[in-house]
Scaffold this motif. Structure first.
Motif, mmCIF file in Angstrom:
data_model
loop_
_atom_site.group_PDB
_atom_site.id
_atom_site.type_symbol
_atom_site.label_atom_id
_atom_site.label_comp_id
_atom_site.label_asym_id
_atom_site.label_seq_id
_atom_site.Cartn_x
_atom_site.Cartn_y
_atom_site.Cartn_z
ATOM 1 N N LEU A 212 3.131 -8.422 -4.926
ATOM 2 C CA LEU A 212 3.839 -10.149 -5.299
ATOM 3 C C LEU A 212 4.939 -9.264 -6.111
ATOM 4 C CD1 LEU A 212 0.374 -11.522 -5.814
ATOM 5 C CD2 LEU A 212 1.417 -11.579 -3.455
ATOM 6 N N ALA A 213 4.799 -9.065 -6.857
ATOM 7 C CA ALA A 213 5.822 -8.603 -7.989
ATOM 8 C C ALA A 213 7.422 -7.934 -7.241
ATOM 9 C CB ALA A 213 5.753 -7.765 -9.286
ATOM 10 N N LEU A 214 7.368 -7.827 -6.150
ATOM 11 C CA LEU A 214 8.196 -7.065 -5.702
ATOM 12 C C LEU A 214 9.119 -7.861 -4.707
ATOM 13 C CD1 LEU A 214 9.674 -4.684 -4.008
ATOM 14 C CD2 LEU A 214 7.925 -4.891 -2.245
ATOM 15 N N GLU A 215 8.750 -9.365 -4.750
ATOM 16 C CA GLU A 215 9.627 -10.198 -4.300
ATOM 17 C C GLU A 215 11.021 -10.503 -5.016
ATOM 18 O OE1 GLU A 215 9.761 -14.616 -1.676
ATOM 19 O OE2 GLU A 215 7.239 -13.509 -2.784
ATOM 20 N N TYR A 216 10.430 -10.743 -6.531
ATOM 21 C CA TYR A 216 11.568 -10.799 -7.192
ATOM 22 C C TYR A 216 12.452 -9.326 -7.393
ATOM 23 C CZ TYR A 216 8.888 -15.386 -6.586
ATOM 24 O OH TYR A 216 8.045 -16.109 -6.338
ATOM 25 N N LEU A 217 12.143 -9.156 -7.312
ATOM 26 C CA LEU A 217 11.956 -7.362 -8.204
ATOM 27 C C LEU A 217 13.982 -6.845 -6.843
ATOM 28 C CD1 LEU A 217 9.861 -5.110 -9.110
ATOM 29 C CD2 LEU A 217 11.246 -6.657 -10.236
ATOM 30 N N SER A 218 14.889 -6.315 -7.662
ATOM 31 C CA SER A 218 16.275 -5.489 -7.088
ATOM 32 C C SER A 218 15.299 -3.709 -6.718
ATOM 33 C CB SER A 218 17.175 -5.473 -7.361
ATOM 34 O OG SER A 218 16.820 -4.580 -9.239
ATOM 35 N N ASN A 219 16.345 -3.565 -5.539
ATOM 36 C CA ASN A 219 15.985 -2.355 -5.087
ATOM 37 C C ASN A 219 16.298 -0.930 -6.004
ATOM 38 O OD1 ASN A 219 15.327 -2.906 -2.215
ATOM 39 N ND2 ASN A 219 16.811 -2.861 -1.957
#
Length: 238
Positions: A212-219
């Protein structure tokens, strides 16, 4: 225009010139989600980023949670009813999908699959058309289940369709990085549902929070996120 892996913002109803130019030149064109063709005119059916992938693939990447079934896609559904020999499955679209008990590996009239109301199933869309209800199968073209079928234990979370595509993108290193921190199982449905299972409840929750946190993070921050989850599961972060 030279087609490269690129994107631009479009609005619903906009005419998309690039695929039309290719069609006029009698070249093969593949239109993905968010695009429709009417009388040789290609229009956007929703707002988002027009994605262009060489040599001939076009689609629109948009933030949405309502799933529109597409034939051949893998989805995660919840069995909500049983009517005769058909299971009714909620896949997050505007209508439920049907799943025959014969659509499982080795299923016969005497050997029926152990599927009950409330179970989670990982299936492939066999039929997906605006005028016909979606139909699911839990086997491949050779009649083998592979990774399809009922998903036992674990945890299912709902997310945007964009997040699922991000995770499944070959350029995304999230799953490989997270696997270095802890072992887990995962099944991603194109309908915005992800099922995961770790060795313990704590690990399962950790994997779910990371997704869920991945959606708002850059690579660039994926490595940092995976490190934090690994530390949390190991007990270094409370």
């Amino acid at each position: 225009m030279t087609l490269e892996n690129s994107s631009r913002t479009v609005l619903a109803g906009d005419i998309i010139d690039e695929p039309m130019e290719m069609m006029k030149a009698s070249k093969k064109v593949i239109l993905g989600p968010g695009l429709r063709i009417e009388k040789d005119i290609v229009r956007a059916s929703k707002c988002g980023q027009l994605k262009i992938k060489t040599p001939n693939t076009f689609w629109i990447d948009a933030y949405q949670k309502r799933y529109v079934p597409n034939r051949g896609e893998l989805v995660i559904g919840v069995v909500i009813a049983k009517a005769g020999d058909i299971f009714r499955v909620d896949i997050g679209s505007c209508e439920t999908a049907s799943l025959s008990y014969m659509a499982f590996e080795g299923a016969t009239k005497k050997n029926r699959p152990d599927v009950n109301i409330g179970d989670i199933v990982y299936a492939r869309l066999l039929i997906a058309h605006s005028d016909v209800e979606p139909e699911l199968v839990c086997v491949d073209s050779h009649g083998k289940k592979g990774k399809l079928g009922a998903l036992h234990e674990g945890f299912m979370l709902c997310c945007s369709l964009n997040l699922v595509r991000k995770i499944l993108n070959p350029k995304c290193t999230f799953l490989a990085q997270l696997a270095k921190e802890l072992p887990f199982e995962i099944a991603a449905g194109m309908n915005g549902r992800i099922w995961t299972r770790g060795r313990t409840i704590k690990e399962t929750i950790g994997v779910g929070n990371a997704i869920l946190a991945l959606e708002y993070l850059s690579n660039d921050r994926i490595r940092e996120l995976c490190d934090d989850i690994g530390a949390y599961v190991s007990g270094f972060i409370k």
